[in-house]
Design an enzyme around this catalytic site. Structure first.
Site, PDB file in Angstrom:
ATOM      1  N   LYS A  66     -20.444  25.781 -14.120  1.00  0.00           N
ATOM      2  CA  LYS A  66     -21.444  26.577 -13.976  1.00  0.00           C
ATOM      3  C   LYS A  66     -21.689  27.479 -15.395  1.00  0.00           C
ATOM      4  O   LYS A  66     -20.846  27.750 -16.185  1.00  0.00           O
ATOM      5  CB  LYS A  66     -21.010  27.687 -13.033  1.00  0.00           C
ATOM      6  CG  LYS A  66     -22.168  28.642 -12.429  1.00  0.00           C
ATOM      7  CD  LYS A  66     -21.495  29.721 -11.475  1.00  0.00           C
ATOM      8  CE  LYS A  66     -22.479  30.891 -11.050  1.00  0.00           C
ATOM      9  NZ  LYS A  66     -21.955  31.676  -9.914  1.00  0.00           N
ATOM     10  N   SER A 141     -24.569  32.408  -5.959  1.00  0.00           N
ATOM     11  CA  SER A 141     -25.301  32.098  -7.465  1.00  0.00           C
ATOM     12  C   SER A 141     -24.913  30.710  -7.857  1.00  0.00           C
ATOM     13  O   SER A 141     -25.639  30.101  -9.112  1.00  0.00           O
ATOM     14  CB  SER A 141     -24.777  33.337  -8.438  1.00  0.00           C
ATOM     15  OG  SER A 141     -23.832  33.242  -8.601  1.00  0.00           O
ATOM     16  N   SER A 165     -20.459  33.578  -4.024  1.00  0.00           N
ATOM     17  CA  SER A 165     -21.150  32.481  -4.736  1.00  0.00           C
ATOM     18  C   SER A 165     -20.651  31.485  -5.127  1.00  0.00           C
ATOM     19  O   SER A 165     -21.470  30.256  -5.475  1.00  0.00           O
ATOM     20  CB  SER A 165     -21.438  33.223  -6.315  1.00  0.00           C
ATOM     21  OG  SER A 165     -22.422  34.349  -6.078  1.00  0.00           O
TER      22      SER A 165
END
Length: 471
Positions: A66, A141, A165
């Site tokens: 990420k 996210s 997330s």
């Protein structure tokens, strides 16, 4: 092919790290333009694969990271225009540990800017699409990481979980996602959103792959004062027989689930009972109100953490000579959602409002934790949905409050610092449905043991790769 199966083939000499890297790199280049899972690819991937010692424990396993987890020499943007050209001079501890064992960073995945969102539509660059239906969101996210694993653009990935997330996108994309106990994985090198809530977590298509990543990443870190001195033993724990466990079903105050989520929940209860679990419905009275406290505490911490993006130290700097004009123009590049949360956070910390909002939210957090401790005297694990419905269409949540409600079932684990794991448990009209298990503080291994039992009992029937597999 799953990550632990790939690792075994490399160890036996049936595949080389270079062959694995080439296949995944070509697959990303072919499929990702229509998904938008990656923001940056590692252009040195093949060179790094050639130089690898194939006897290393994770030799040749590609990992998607990420893009709010810093990678030395590889662009890290946090999904924001303020860090669009930022190339970190140092490495996150979690990434460093993976590289040391032979894993390869395939690239950096898309996310809601600074982790603030539940759909990956708030990326400053482009939205990510769900591999099961490109007209729908992958969740957020960590949507880029979830989409990459679901489409087998990478066999495993790292995300971060501040209020769900890792788990919510794992649910929407039909993969496994673990939010470890707070402090179980070092936060050094994780770009901060809300420091008392943030946690790096693994995403994969099997429980054994989660264990592989956790054994590599977890453990104390002198560079993170909040890291825990709990030695990881995840793969070892999966080989132990599962004891008879008490499972608590949380329903009170959590209504409005879609038919597919309700069906998955009922079916999962039957599976766990068939495995010898005793099941009882339990009450966590404060959980339905946890969202209110979260959206005071997380923005408050964000308003402090994001003050560093002022154009004076690193990242984007607006042109100009006068200090405050430069700062104002620089911070204007924040996206709308980030600005909204900074404003909320600054307000709740302001003179005259601190105790009314922030102080009361902290008191609520202590109560939520106390209730969780009491619950785990009655049961060993908690079960509840990860999200109240499957993935929703792109653009379907224009109202910020509607988007915030996506985190209803996930924020409790972050506020209480508990480990929580989302696992694939069903489908609704072709879209994945996930459920989550929560365990007492520090008992992350128990979560994986229970999820593995479910995975094996259902013969991996809820794990699919909609775009086919790389191997």
């Amino acid at each position: 092919m799953l990550a632990h199966e790939l690792r075994a083939k490399v160890a036996r000499g049936e595949l080389s790290p270079l062959e694995v890297a080439q296949v995944y790199l070509e697959r990303v280049r072919a499929l990702d333009p229509s998904l938008g899972a990656f923001l940056t690819l590692n252009e040195r991937l093949l060179e790094e694969a050639r130089a690898l010692d194939p006897t290393l424990p994770l030799a040749g396993l590609p990992v998607a990271v990420k893009d709010n987890i810093v990678t030395k020499g590889l662009r890290t943007t946090a999904g924001s225009r303020l860090l669009e050209a930022f190339v970190p001079p140092y490495e996150a501890t979690a990434v460093e540990r993976l590289r040391r064992l032979g894993a390869l960073v395939l690239g950096k995945t898309n996310l809601d800017e600074f982790g603030m969102g539940s759909s990956t539509e708030h990326s400053a660059f482009f939205p990510t699409k769900n591999p099961f239906d490109p007209s729908r969101v992958p969740g957020g996210s960590s949507g880029g990481s979830a989409a990459a694993v679901a489409a087998d653009l990478a066999p495993m990935a790292l995300g971060s979980d501040t209020g769900g997330s890792v788990r919510q996108p794992a649910s929407f994309c039909g993969v496994y996602g673990l939010k470890p106990t707070y402090g179980r994985v070092s936060r050094f090198g994780l770009i901060a959103y809300a420091s008392s809530l943030d946690q790096i977590g693994p995403m994969a298509r099997s429980v054994r792959d989660l264990a592989l990543l956790m054994d590599a990443m977890a453990g104390p870190d002198p560079q993170d004062a909040t890291s825990l001195d709990l030695p990881p033993r995840f793969q070892e724990a999966l080989e132990e027989p599962l004891p008879s466990l008490r499972l608590g079903l949380v329903r009170q105050g959590l209504s409005g689930n879609s038919p597919g989520v309700e069906a998955a929940l009922e079916a999962a209860l039957g599976v766990f009972q068939g495995l010898g679990f005793s099941v009882k419905e339990v009450s966590w009275p404060s959980l339905p109100l946890a969202l209110n406290a979260y959206y005071i505490l997380a923005p408050a911490e964000a308003s402090s953490n994001l003050a560093r993006y002022d154009g004076t130290l690193y990242g984007y700097r607006a042109p100009g000579e006068e200090l405050w004009a430069v700062v104002e123009a620089t911070r204007a590049r924040f996206g709308l959602e980030v600005k909204r949360r900074i404003l909320v956070g600054t307000f709740v910390l302001s003179s005259g409002y601190y105790e009314a909002y922030y102080g009361r939210a902290q008191a609520f957090r202590r109560r939520l934790r106390a209730e969780a401790r009491a619950l785990f005297q009655e049961v060993d694990l908690l079960l509840l949905p990860t999200a109240p419905h499957p993935a929703f269409p792109l653009g379907a949540r224009p109202d910020p409050l509607a988007m915030y409600r996506e985190d209803l079932y996930t924020v409790g684990a972050n506020l209480a610092g508990l480990p929580a794991l989302s696992f694939p448990a069903g489908f609704e009209e072709g879209l994945p449905v996930g459920l989550q298990l929560l365990a007492p503080w520090g008992q992350d291994e128990l979560l994986l043991r229970a999820a593995l039992a479910f995975e094996e009992a259902t013969d991996r029937g809820f794990v699919r790769t909609p775009l086919g597999e790389a191997f």
